[in-house]
Design a protein around this motif. Structure first.
Motif, PDB file in Angstrom:
ATOM      1  N   PRO A  74       0.620  -1.285   0.005  1.00 46.89           N
ATOM      2  CA  PRO A  74       0.151  -0.103  -0.180  1.00 46.89           C
ATOM      3  C   PRO A  74       0.867   1.400   0.054  1.00 46.89           C
ATOM      4  O   PRO A  74       1.878   1.477   0.739  1.00 46.89           O
ATOM      5  CB  PRO A  74      -0.838  -0.044   1.525  1.00 46.89           C
ATOM      6  CG  PRO A  74       0.053  -1.039   2.324  1.00 46.89           C
ATOM      7  CD  PRO A  74       0.939  -1.803   1.324  1.00 46.89           C
ATOM      8  N   ARG A  75       0.569   2.065  -1.057  1.00 46.68           N
ATOM      9  CA  ARG A  75       1.210   3.416  -1.052  1.00 46.68           C
ATOM     10  C   ARG A  75       0.414   4.573  -0.966  1.00 46.68           C
ATOM     11  O   ARG A  75      -0.788   4.611  -1.142  1.00 46.68           O
ATOM     12  CB  ARG A  75       2.127   3.380  -2.425  1.00 46.68           C
ATOM     13  CG  ARG A  75       0.842   3.488  -3.488  1.00 46.68           C
ATOM     14  CD  ARG A  75       1.677   3.355  -4.683  1.00 46.68           C
ATOM     15  NE  ARG A  75       0.793   3.238  -5.828  1.00 46.68           N
ATOM     16  CZ  ARG A  75       0.922   2.334  -6.825  1.00 46.68           C
ATOM     17  NH1 ARG A  75       1.844   1.577  -7.039  1.00 46.68           N
ATOM     18  NH2 ARG A  75      -0.161   2.117  -7.832  1.00 46.68           N
ATOM     19  N   ALA A  76       1.034   5.807  -0.396  1.00 46.96           N
ATOM     20  CA  ALA A  76       0.361   6.982  -0.276  1.00 46.96           C
ATOM     21  C   ALA A  76       1.196   8.047  -1.016  1.00 46.96           C
ATOM     22  O   ALA A  76       2.256   7.917  -1.114  1.00 46.96           O
ATOM     23  CB  ALA A  76       0.165   7.284   1.213  1.00 46.96           C
ATOM     24  N   ALA A  77       0.528   9.146  -1.388  1.00 47.45           N
ATOM     25  CA  ALA A  77       1.337  10.344  -2.020  1.00 47.45           C
ATOM     26  C   ALA A  77       1.035  11.511  -1.383  1.00 47.45           C
ATOM     27  O   ALA A  77      -0.194  11.749  -0.819  1.00 47.45           O
ATOM     28  CB  ALA A  77       0.717  10.347  -3.311  1.00 47.45           C
ATOM     29  N   VAL A  78       2.058  12.359  -0.870  1.00 44.80           N
ATOM     30  CA  VAL A  78       2.003  13.645  -0.417  1.00 44.80           C
ATOM     31  C   VAL A  78       2.402  14.606  -1.389  1.00 44.80           C
ATOM     32  O   VAL A  78       3.584  14.739  -1.901  1.00 44.80           O
ATOM     33  CB  VAL A  78       2.400  13.575   1.066  1.00 44.80           C
ATOM     34  CG1 VAL A  78       2.557  15.216   1.519  1.00 44.80           C
ATOM     35  CG2 VAL A  78       1.805  12.529   1.898  1.00 44.80           C
ATOM     36  N   TRP A  79       1.642  15.669  -1.543  1.00 45.83           N
ATOM     37  CA  TRP A  79       2.248  16.862  -2.370  1.00 45.83           C
ATOM     38  C   TRP A  79       2.585  18.011  -1.396  1.00 45.83           C
ATOM     39  O   TRP A  79       1.725  18.781  -0.925  1.00 45.83           O
ATOM     40  CB  TRP A  79       1.042  17.354  -3.531  1.00 45.83           C
ATOM     41  CG  TRP A  79       1.765  18.204  -4.650  1.00 45.83           C
ATOM     42  CD1 TRP A  79       2.992  18.439  -4.695  1.00 45.83           C
ATOM     43  CD2 TRP A  79       1.082  18.813  -5.262  1.00 45.83           C
ATOM     44  NE1 TRP A  79       3.001  19.245  -5.909  1.00 45.83           N
ATOM     45  CE2 TRP A  79       1.724  19.629  -6.093  1.00 45.83           C
ATOM     46  CE3 TRP A  79      -0.547  19.196  -5.271  1.00 45.83           C
ATOM     47  CZ2 TRP A  79       1.257  20.574  -7.341  1.00 45.83           C
ATOM     48  CZ3 TRP A  79      -0.972  19.948  -6.416  1.00 45.83           C
ATOM     49  CH2 TRP A  79      -0.119  20.880  -7.146  1.00 45.83           C
ATOM     50  N   TRP A  80       3.974  18.232  -1.261  1.00 47.13           N
ATOM     51  CA  TRP A  80       4.514  19.504  -0.567  1.00 47.13           C
ATOM     52  C   TRP A  80       4.545  20.617  -1.705  1.00 47.13           C
ATOM     53  O   TRP A  80       5.563  20.576  -2.303  1.00 47.13           O
ATOM     54  CB  TRP A  80       5.560  19.143   0.176  1.00 47.13           C
ATOM     55  CG  TRP A  80       6.108  20.089   0.954  1.00 47.13           C
ATOM     56  CD1 TRP A  80       5.663  21.077   1.827  1.00 47.13           C
ATOM     57  CD2 TRP A  80       7.334  19.910   1.460  1.00 47.13           C
ATOM     58  NE1 TRP A  80       6.435  21.640   2.373  1.00 47.13           N
ATOM     59  CE2 TRP A  80       7.575  21.199   2.429  1.00 47.13           C
ATOM     60  CE3 TRP A  80       8.655  19.449   1.374  1.00 47.13           C
ATOM     61  CZ2 TRP A  80       8.789  21.561   3.205  1.00 47.13           C
ATOM     62  CZ3 TRP A  80       9.866  19.560   1.727  1.00 47.13           C
ATOM     63  CH2 TRP A  80       9.862  20.644   2.868  1.00 47.13           C
ATOM     64  N   THR A  81       3.710  21.690  -1.615  1.00 45.81           N
ATOM     65  CA  THR A  81       3.917  22.672  -2.382  1.00 45.81           C
ATOM     66  C   THR A  81       3.677  23.950  -2.246  1.00 45.81           C
ATOM     67  O   THR A  81       2.867  24.334  -1.091  1.00 45.81           O
ATOM     68  CB  THR A  81       3.328  22.486  -3.938  1.00 45.81           C
ATOM     69  OG1 THR A  81       3.132  23.413  -4.778  1.00 45.81           O
ATOM     70  CG2 THR A  81       1.607  22.312  -3.415  1.00 45.81           C
ATOM     71  N   ALA A  82       3.940  25.190  -2.550  1.00 41.46           N
ATOM     72  CA  ALA A  82       3.672  26.634  -2.467  1.00 41.46           C
ATOM     73  C   ALA A  82       2.547  26.916  -3.698  1.00 41.46           C
ATOM     74  O   ALA A  82       2.293  28.025  -3.491  1.00 41.46           O
ATOM     75  CB  ALA A  82       4.939  27.393  -2.184  1.00 41.46           C
ATOM     76  N   ASP A  83       2.505  25.812  -4.536  1.00 39.64           N
ATOM     77  CA  ASP A  83       1.659  26.434  -5.569  1.00 39.64           C
ATOM     78  C   ASP A  83       0.283  25.700  -5.926  1.00 39.64           C
ATOM     79  O   ASP A  83       0.579  24.691  -6.563  1.00 39.64           O
ATOM     80  CB  ASP A  83       2.375  26.757  -6.928  1.00 39.64           C
ATOM     81  CG  ASP A  83       3.544  27.520  -6.771  1.00 39.64           C
ATOM     82  OD1 ASP A  83       4.800  27.127  -6.964  1.00 39.64           O
ATOM     83  OD2 ASP A  83       3.066  28.783  -6.478  1.00 39.64           O
ATOM     84  N   ALA A  84      -0.522  25.349  -4.752  1.00 36.47           N
ATOM     85  CA  ALA A  84      -1.385  24.427  -4.882  1.00 36.47           C
ATOM     86  C   ALA A  84      -2.321  24.704  -5.917  1.00 36.47           C
ATOM     87  O   ALA A  84      -3.170  23.784  -6.485  1.00 36.47           O
ATOM     88  CB  ALA A  84      -1.961  24.092  -3.456  1.00 36.47           C
ATOM     89  N   ASP A  85      -2.311  25.892  -6.230  1.00 31.00           N
ATOM     90  CA  ASP A  85      -3.471  26.125  -7.502  1.00 31.00           C
ATOM     91  C   ASP A  85      -2.822  25.574  -8.894  1.00 31.00           C
ATOM     92  O   ASP A  85      -3.582  25.696  -9.760  1.00 31.00           O
ATOM     93  CB  ASP A  85      -3.782  27.803  -7.562  1.00 31.00           C
ATOM     94  CG  ASP A  85      -4.333  28.166  -6.144  1.00 31.00           C
ATOM     95  OD1 ASP A  85      -4.266  29.244  -5.682  1.00 31.00           O
ATOM     96  OD2 ASP A  85      -5.103  27.253  -5.512  1.00 31.00           O
TER      97      ASP A  85
END
Lengths: 345, 135
Positions: A74-85
């Motif tokens: 099982p895997r998960a993804a996390v998005w670390w960003t200053a530009d979520a738009d």
């Protein structure tokens, strides 16, 4: 019952995270090694969570999709960003977004949820079909001309070519990166290998888009010394010195002088092992590393135009490990968000 | 009351000890089989899905492969292997020779000397032809 206990232990262990650095991420994600709740791994096959840091426009997004599918379930993804738009790649459609300066809490929560079964594993992005069509003369894709016909598992066999010893060896053409340890943001290498020796090399930089950087989330620009330590942590990981890399990441996060850490790096033998590799304009990888260890040395990001074409030409004939070291050694002077302008070889 | 005789009679172990050992072996076999069957029954419904084509793609940090990964590497030790086998057979002949050497005396020495001399010519030839050079 025993399996339930094992699952709870797995959920509470340090999370193996594979970091994909996109536009605006620089070397900042390397500091996460300082947190004992996560463990940075060099390959997506060892990871439970994919941390996508920064922007992933166009080809970067496609590369991220491939890496995402290579994490075991099982895997998960996390998005670390200053530009979520900004545009969200397909791999991150179900990912939780971290708009703040520290993603570790979200990483740990995502890992626990997937391992304990509270959240589903992130589904594949790519279709479940062979990469190339299974076409040959026979019904199962076999057959063709001579011994090299057919496309087993959907890819053609590597054809032979002469090598430096006058033999004819198979020549593999492969595209590596941009999410490899030691590679600068967006750098992709197209390489032809014969038995481990590079016969042709081309270094490209994929489009990283425009926007804010992850350091903007912290509200302050990092000091040059902190930038040095971040890059040094990555270089130590490339050199196989993982414990020293964690120690350097801790020093970068705490913002201290790290004189003892730098002394350990000098004594570690890394400088000696890097000498003679990636020589360009009178400097080899060891000289560039020594320059990074010296507070009065070249400033991080001080060289906006890294001569990737000449670097690629100089690396033909070496083996792949030396190529990675040479590319990593340029990561310091290329800076965090510099776009090295390169001419394709 | 069951009396088990301990200690062997003339010509072998007592029947009681053999029975105990065979009973233990049977219990161990039954226990092992039960353990394997239990784990299989418990874990089989929890197995993961078969790997997809997307998962099986080679890990290239986001890149893609254009050719198959099956490729040939040059076995650079091959000439050295052939030379080794040839002279290993020479050594094989020297083992029986060493056994009878003291008894046969000078004859054995001369015979083996001729044999080694001829093979030394082979070494010199191989040396001249570059078979001993590491590629």
């Amino acid at each position: 019952m025993a399996i339930g206990i094992l699952r709870r232990w797995a959920a509470s262990a340090p999370v193996p995270v594979f970091i994909a650095r996109g536009g605006g991420a620089g070397w900042r994600p390397v500091e996460l090694a300082a947190d004992p709740r996560v463990r940075l791994v060099p390959s997506p096959r060892h990871a439970s969570v994919l941390l996508a840091a920064g922007r992933f426009p166009g080809p970067m997004g496609e590369a991220l999709d491939r890496v995402h599918d290579q994490l075991p379930a099982p895997r998960a993804a996390v998005w670390w960003t200053a530009d979520a738009d900004a545009g969200r790649p397909a791999a991150l459609q179900g990912a939780s977004v971290v708009p703040g300066p520290d993603p570790v809490d979200r990483i740990v929560a995502a890992h626990r949820a997937t391992v304990l079964g509270d959240a589903p594993s992130s589904p594949d992005v790519g279709a479940d079909v062979p990469p190339n069509e299974f076409v040959g003369l026979g019904d199962n894709g076999h057959g063709g001309e001579g011994m090299m016909g057919g496309v087993p598992y959907g890819r053609p066999m590597a054809m032979t070519a002469d090598d430096r010893d006058g033999l004819a060896l198979d020549r593999l053409s492969v595209t590596l990166g941009p999410f490899l340890p030691g590679f600068t943001n967006g750098l992709q290498a197209t390489v032809a290998l014969q038995g481990g020796i590079v016969q042709e090399l081309s270094l490209d930089v994929l489009d990283l888009g425009e926007g804010r950087s992850l350091d903007d989330l912290a509200g302050e620009a990092p000091t040059p010394w902190r930038t040095r330590l971040r890059w040094l942590s990555e270089a130590l990981r490339v050199g196989g010195l993982d414990a020293l890399a964690v120690r350097t990441a801790r020093a970068a996060r705490q913002g201290d002088e790290a004189t003892s850490t730098v002394a350990l790096v000098r004594r570690s033998g890394l400088l000696r092992s890097w000498s003679g590799i990636g020589a360009l304009d009178g400097l080899d990888a060891a000289s560039r590393l020594a320059g990074a260890l010296d507070p009065s040395g070249p400033a991080p990001g001080g060289q906006a135009d890294v001569p990737l074409d000449r670097l690629a030409a100089s690396l033909v004939g070496s083996d792949w490990a030396d190529v990675v070291v040479a590319i990593c050694s340029f990561g310091f002077v290329a800076g965090e968000n510099a776009h090295p302008r390169a001419v394709h070889r | 009351m069951i009396i088990v005789e301990i200690g062997g009679g003339v010509g072998g172990e007592s029947p009681g000890r053999a029975q105990v050992l065979s009973l233990l072996a049977s219990l161990l076999a039954v226990f092992g089989t039960t353990l394997v069957a239990t784990f299989t029954v418990v874990a089989w419904p929890r197995r993961g899905a078969a790997p997809t084509w997307a998962f099986r793609a080679p890990t290239l940090g986001g890149g893609c492969a254009e050719t198959h990964a099956w490729s040939r590497f040059h076995a650079r030790y091959y000439p050295m292997t052939l030379v080794f086998i040839a002279f290993e057979m020479e050594m094989m002949f020297m083992y029986p020779w060493a056994v009878v050497y003291v008894r046969e005396g000078l004859t054995a020495l001369v015979d083996m000397g001729v044999f080694l001399g001829l093979l030394s010519l082979g070494i010199l030839y191989a040396w001249r032809e570059g078979a001993l050079r590491w590629q």
